[in-house]
Every structure is written in C-alpha cells, then in structure tokens.
Design a protein around this motif. Sequence first.
Motif, PDB file in Angstrom:
ATOM      1  N   GLY A   1       0.784  -1.236   0.000  1.00 51.31           N
ATOM      2  CA  GLY A   1       0.000   0.000   0.000  1.00 51.31           C
ATOM      3  C   GLY A   1       0.814   1.283   0.000  1.00 51.31           C
ATOM      4  N   PHE A   2       2.126   1.177  -0.194  1.00 48.18           N
ATOM      5  CA  PHE A   2       2.943   2.393  -0.309  1.00 48.18           C
ATOM      6  C   PHE A   2       2.555   3.166  -1.572  1.00 48.18           C
ATOM      7  CE2 PHE A   2       5.714  -0.180   2.409  1.00 48.18           C
ATOM      8  CZ  PHE A   2       6.203   0.765   3.299  1.00 48.18           C
ATOM      9  N   GLN A   3       2.752   4.488  -1.523  1.00 47.53           N
ATOM     10  CA  GLN A   3       2.457   5.314  -2.693  1.00 47.53           C
ATOM     11  C   GLN A   3       3.700   5.804  -3.418  1.00 47.53           C
ATOM     12  OE1 GLN A   3      -0.623   8.240  -2.258  1.00 47.53           O
ATOM     13  NE2 GLN A   3      -1.895   6.882  -1.037  1.00 47.53           N
ATOM     14  N   THR A   4       4.859   5.688  -2.760  1.00 49.38           N
ATOM     15  CA  THR A   4       6.110   6.186  -3.337  1.00 49.38           C
ATOM     16  C   THR A   4       7.258   5.287  -2.904  1.00 49.38           C
ATOM     17  OG1 THR A   4       5.282   8.467  -3.185  1.00 49.38           O
ATOM     18  CG2 THR A   4       7.645   8.206  -3.466  1.00 49.38           C
ATOM     19  N   ILE A   5       8.260   5.144  -3.781  1.00 52.25           N
ATOM     20  CA  ILE A   5       9.536   4.520  -3.402  1.00 52.25           C
ATOM     21  C   ILE A   5      10.635   5.546  -3.638  1.00 52.25           C
ATOM     22  CG2 ILE A   5      11.233   2.720  -3.870  1.00 52.25           C
ATOM     23  CD1 ILE A   5       8.965   0.936  -4.882  1.00 52.25           C
ATOM     24  N   LEU A   6      11.393   5.851  -2.584  1.00 52.53           N
ATOM     25  CA  LEU A   6      12.578   6.703  -2.694  1.00 52.53           C
ATOM     26  C   LEU A   6      13.774   5.791  -2.920  1.00 52.53           C
ATOM     27  CD1 LEU A   6      14.304   9.268  -2.336  1.00 52.53           C
ATOM     28  CD2 LEU A   6      14.172   8.895   0.133  1.00 52.53           C
ATOM     29  N   THR A   7      14.466   5.992  -4.039  1.00 50.90           N
ATOM     30  CA  THR A   7      15.561   5.082  -4.378  1.00 50.90           C
ATOM     31  C   THR A   7      16.617   5.772  -5.234  1.00 50.90           C
ATOM     32  OG1 THR A   7      16.124   3.047  -5.616  1.00 50.90           O
ATOM     33  CG2 THR A   7      14.114   4.190  -6.275  1.00 50.90           C
ATOM     34  N   SER A   8      17.845   5.304  -5.091  1.00 53.83           N
ATOM     35  CA  SER A   8      18.923   5.765  -5.970  1.00 53.83           C
ATOM     36  C   SER A   8      19.172   4.740  -7.078  1.00 53.83           C
ATOM     37  CB  SER A   8      20.206   5.990  -5.160  1.00 53.83           C
ATOM     38  OG  SER A   8      20.568   4.792  -4.499  1.00 53.83           O
ATOM     39  N   GLY A   9      18.226   3.821  -7.265  1.00 53.26           N
ATOM     40  CA  GLY A   9      18.405   2.805  -8.299  1.00 53.26           C
ATOM     41  C   GLY A   9      19.344   1.693  -7.866  1.00 53.26           C
ATOM     42  N   GLN A  10      19.394   1.464  -6.542  1.00 48.59           N
ATOM     43  CA  GLN A  10      20.213   0.391  -5.945  1.00 48.59           C
ATOM     44  C   GLN A  10      21.716   0.587  -6.139  1.00 48.59           C
ATOM     45  OE1 GLN A  10      18.053  -3.314  -7.272  1.00 48.59           O
ATOM     46  NE2 GLN A  10      17.773  -3.365  -5.062  1.00 48.59           N
ATOM     47  N   LYS A  11      22.102   1.823  -6.368  1.00 46.94           N
ATOM     48  CA  LYS A  11      23.522   2.191  -6.462  1.00 46.94           C
ATOM     49  C   LYS A  11      23.788   3.294  -5.443  1.00 46.94           C
ATOM     50  CE  LYS A  11      24.571  -0.400 -10.095  1.00 46.94           C
ATOM     51  NZ  LYS A  11      25.521  -1.506 -10.024  1.00 46.94           N
ATOM     52  N   PRO A  12      25.072   3.653  -5.234  1.00 48.62           N
ATOM     53  CA  PRO A  12      25.362   4.687  -4.235  1.00 48.62           C
ATOM     54  C   PRO A  12      24.708   6.039  -4.525  1.00 48.62           C
ATOM     55  CG  PRO A  12      27.352   3.470  -4.786  1.00 48.62           C
ATOM     56  CD  PRO A  12      26.299   3.011  -5.747  1.00 48.62           C
ATOM     57  N   ASN A  13      24.428   6.321  -5.794  1.00 50.70           N
ATOM     58  CA  ASN A  13      23.790   7.597  -6.124  1.00 50.70           C
ATOM     59  C   ASN A  13      22.977   7.457  -7.410  1.00 50.70           C
ATOM     60  OD1 ASN A  13      25.522   8.311  -8.525  1.00 50.70           O
ATOM     61  ND2 ASN A  13      27.095   8.159  -6.947  1.00 50.70           N
ATOM     62  N   VAL A  14      22.173   8.470  -7.692  1.00 51.01           N
ATOM     63  CA  VAL A  14      21.234   8.393  -8.822  1.00 51.01           C
ATOM     64  C   VAL A  14      21.938   8.340 -10.177  1.00 51.01           C
ATOM     65  CG1 VAL A  14      19.244   9.435  -7.681  1.00 51.01           C
ATOM     66  CG2 VAL A  14      20.935  10.929  -8.765  1.00 51.01           C
ATOM     67  N   MET A  15      23.128   8.935 -10.274  1.00 49.84           N
ATOM     68  CA  MET A  15      23.841   8.887 -11.563  1.00 49.84           C
ATOM     69  C   MET A  15      24.245   7.450 -11.889  1.00 49.84           C
ATOM     70  SD  MET A  15      23.818  11.796 -13.038  1.00 49.84           S
ATOM     71  CE  MET A  15      25.172  11.839 -14.227  1.00 49.84           C
ATOM     72  N   GLU A  16      24.735   6.731 -10.895  1.00 47.38           N
ATOM     73  CA  GLU A  16      25.126   5.334 -11.121  1.00 47.38           C
ATOM     74  C   GLU A  16      23.904   4.435 -11.279  1.00 47.38           C
ATOM     75  OE1 GLU A  16      28.280   3.731  -8.567  1.00 47.38           O
ATOM     76  OE2 GLU A  16      28.718   5.794  -7.967  1.00 47.38           O
ATOM     77  N   GLY A  17      22.803   4.821 -10.622  1.00 47.72           N
ATOM     78  CA  GLY A  17      21.599   3.980 -10.643  1.00 47.72           C
ATOM     79  C   GLY A  17      20.573   4.371 -11.694  1.00 47.72           C
TER      80      GLY A  17
END
Length: 223
Positions: free
Chosen positions: A141-157
């Motif tokens: 029932g979550f509405q959002t996932i905060l994630t870096s794409g399973q990498k240390p940061n969003v550029m890598e993920g």
Amino acid sequence: MNKLEIACFNLDSALIAQENGANRVELCAEMQVGGTTPDFEITKQVRKLITIDLNVMIRPRGGNFVYSDTEFQQMKNAIVQFKEIGVNGFVFGILTENNLINTIQNTELIELAKPFPCTFHRAFDEVSDAFQSLEEIIECGFQTILTSGQKPNVMEGVNRLAELVVKAKNRISIMPGGGLRSTNIDFIQEKTKATFYHSSAITDGSEMANPEEVKQLKSKLHV
C-alpha cells in the motif's frame, strides 16, 4: 510540472525549502546515518511554520532495516504521535534478515498511518530482487519509493531507476534520490521520466539546505 522534495534535518532547512519552491519537506534527524525519526517538538515547530506538505521519517536508529519488537513498537508509537499534529505522510521501510520486504510489518504501519500516504525509503536499495520488491511494496500500500536505483547515487543507478518507472506503470511513484543535484537533475529527468525528485540540496557538507540549490533544482523541473 514535476515536483521536488527536500530532505531537511532542521527547522531552518525546512523554511529554506519552502521559501525557494520545494513542493514537500521530508523531515529527519541524524544526517550522518541517512536519517532517523525527528524530534517531536522540532516537528511540531516545522508543522506550524510551513504550509507545504511535510513527510516525516520513521526510523528508530541508523544501521540496517531489520527491527526488534521494541523498535517496531517505537515506530508505531511515533506514527500515532505525529498523526496528531497534522503531518502529510510518513517515510519508512522494513526488511527481513534476508533483505526481503517485511510485508507484514510494513502493511501494519501503513494501516496505522491511514489516511496519510507512505513512502518506502532507501532500504529499497538493499533488496536483492528490485522488481519482486517493487510488486510487494505496491501490495503493501505504499504510494512512493525513494531510491537511488540500488547504487550509491542516482547517476550510477539511472538505468535501474528508468526500469523501475516503466515497471511501476503509474501504480506507485518512483522518486529518484541520493546525490541528486541541480547539476544532474536534467539528465536524471530525461533518462527516468520520473515525476517526483528528492534532494537534500546541501552543497557544503553542513546539515543546511542551500537556498540557491533548492531554487536551481526547482527551476530545472520539467513541465
């Protein structure tokens, strides 16, 4: 228009976020461990002084995302307490010892948080199967996932972030966060097509959001 959430670790940052165009504040304590449940009195002050949405992190300590019965009870107590002061949502994530989604405990917290929406935080970046976990988080029932794409940061993920947005099919919002700055937000938007973005807007190693950075992040959001 795409939207911007600023992670804030104090009242002044929350005010800076609001004054410079952020759509939402995520309030936490203890930046050095990635954020924990903020102090109740500070949260009350923030709630009085900002009119934009205020989400509160529910995380009893730094470290892993497997919690004892006592810690789980602390999380429940915090949600009940924060609901009384009119926050707009909660941010948490509980895993099992095998780094799977703890669907039972997460669902219990979501039920307790109702009618307020919940975000699954970067505990997601530690799960072994991102796409199975995505489905389970939606099921909880979550509405959002905060994630870096399973990498240390969003550029890598960034590639994983783009895949998650596609797989989510608008059933849940995938919110890129982790090293997101005004210098890379154009690229991340272009690649991921996400609609909500998360940054601390801290540029100097302090715990204070930079007003100019918030402004720049907001100005680069696509319509």
